[in-house]
Design a protein around this motif. Sequence first.
Motif, PDB file in Angstrom:
ATOM      1  N   SER A 192       0.818  -1.214   0.000  1.00 46.11           N
ATOM      2  CA  SER A 192       0.000   0.000   0.000  1.00 46.11           C
ATOM      3  C   SER A 192       0.853   1.265   0.000  1.00 46.11           C
ATOM      4  N   GLU A 193       2.042   1.179   0.605  1.00 47.37           N
ATOM      5  CA  GLU A 193       2.939   2.335   0.577  1.00 47.37           C
ATOM      6  C   GLU A 193       3.331   2.663  -0.862  1.00 47.37           C
TER       7      GLU A 193
ATOM      8  N   ILE B  13       0.378   4.256  -2.632  1.00 49.78           N
ATOM      9  CA  ILE B  13       0.260   5.676  -2.255  1.00 49.78           C
ATOM     10  C   ILE B  13       1.316   6.511  -3.001  1.00 49.78           C
TER      11      ILE B  13
ATOM     12  N   PHE C  36       0.233   6.938  -6.516  1.00 46.52           N
ATOM     13  CA  PHE C  36      -0.899   7.872  -6.578  1.00 46.52           C
ATOM     14  C   PHE C  36      -0.391   9.314  -6.553  1.00 46.52           C
ATOM     15  N   ASN C  37       0.477   9.594  -5.593  1.00 48.70           N
ATOM     16  CA  ASN C  37       0.990  10.955  -5.454  1.00 48.70           C
ATOM     17  C   ASN C  37       1.854  11.354  -6.648  1.00 48.70           C
TER      18      ASN C  37
END
Lengths: 90, 503
Positions: free
Chosen positions: A19-20, A23, A26-27
């Motif tokens: 998940s890191e 993220i 995504f960013n």
Amino acid sequence: MNGITHIVLDLRKSKIVDSEAVIYLFNLSNSGVDITLLQPPPVYFEALRILELDREPQFQRINVVRRKTAKVSRIRTRSKLSSIDGAQEK
Amino acid sequence: MDANLQIKAHPTVIGSISDFTYKWCVNADFSEDDAARLTLAVTELVTDIVLFAFPDDESGEFLISFHRGLSKAVLTVHELGEPFDPDRHIYNREKAVKEANFDGAGLELVRHLVDDFQFINLGRAGKQFRIEKYITAQPTVDLFSDEPVQVKSDERIEGLYTVKPLTLEDAEDVSKLIYRTYGYSYPHDDLYYPHRIEQSLARKDKFGVIVRDNESEPVGYFAVIRSTDSSIGEVGEAVVAPRHRRRGIMTRMLDALVSLAKENNILGLFGLAVTVHDISQRVNIKMGFTTTALLLAESPVIRYKEINEHYPQPISEIIDFLMLQEVTKRFIYVPPVYQKLFLRIYKELDLPAVFCHVPSLEMTPAKSDIQLTVSYEDRHAVIVVWQLGQDFPEIISEAVLNLQKNELNVLYVDLPLNDSATPSVVTRLHRAGFVLSGLMPLFHHESDYIRMQRFVCSLDFSQLIVQSEIGQCIVKVIKNELKWNFKESTTNSPSGQSATSIC
């Protein structure tokens, strides 16, 4: 990430994408950088589906070179990448 | 196959743990995809712990244990970091997309990637994350090319049946026999999957016997499942086809199993016999087993086809034990209230023991060393105590509080009888509503344990069928303790006089 417009992440040897990493992608995608993922593991797509992010534009615009179609040894330049993008399964 | 890791909570360990987990999963027969799923789940938990559990403590550590069962893997992560409430960290897609707030994303992944995920708050004993995932991979070819199983010569029962040690080739017939006898009501799901039976035989997790009639049709099956933390085994998975019952098949199978167990250097065998009927108990008595404990509400009500289709309550089970080899003399500290009963059990087991008398000692170490196992399928939890510490009462209080929250029926606590602090802890457990379960001989690391139990469901004791004298004696002790608990007496011991006078 100043000045970087395109980033290629080689995930050929990755078993998982956590998940890191999601993220981070995504960013990064939100910041306008073109992203190409080389052969992400199947669980990457599963993670996106679980988090209901697979249809979000931040991930739709990521170029994915899937395992079955990739010809990794030929990926060296931006133009080469573009040609492979066209052949990828989306 | 089992592994326990003690790890420093530092970001540099995350990759190493992921690599280890993936390799462990592959070796545990997971497919590559499932290995990746389980690895991702573990990585998410570990990342959360490393990043958030120890904000001001660089020396924080956590434990991961990997356990491979017959058909599933159970991974637990135990940490003593700052308190955490997962209910306050629920992933929200809208927040993620609009605010880049991914709080709870890791736990959301864990919940979806495994078959069961539980968070258990142990109070001052920390927090435990527990993951279960079923192994669905087909067995590999070389799994079966292991050394050939030694097949003993046939043993005929009245010229009608043959009893043979179970081989890999018998797996499908065992599944068929279970189905023909119980339909789909048999509680051990694994027995409906021939390849799971093959795998457990190939890994030597269990061994067994099969009985066939003259037409080579399977009519009986019985197995010993090796204990994972002691050199003992459980006789279980017993089945005899209805048309072939009352012909001595069960007894002959158990006889053959005892021989096989001795050849396999098993120190003792135990059987969990349901108290719904007395068939298994009578066979155990006939074979020289001794009743040592009664596990109340051990599993939810199971309706056995043609046996107990209207049973009204959770199933309680008797533990019957049979010593197979000589063991060294044990020096044990039995609570005075149970000494007479335990003397009788040890004598009947022919298990050499010296009952030591101790002053009431306080527990010295600050922290207890325990192992908590929760069986959500059976709705019970077991705490095995490796080392008693001053925090033990708090651990128990927290565990009892969590019983109903987690929809469990009963909590069992195994206390080491070679620890002089055990008698005083038993007194404390009485005050917390616990009653005796009994003796668990050689159950953990070849040592004897006393099991106490606290149940939170309603039980009608008149529904329990208990055959042996010692078993009936244990029931009386328990009923007496419950009577005391009901009266809420203020004295220290619930049943000191009555427990000793009963037995």
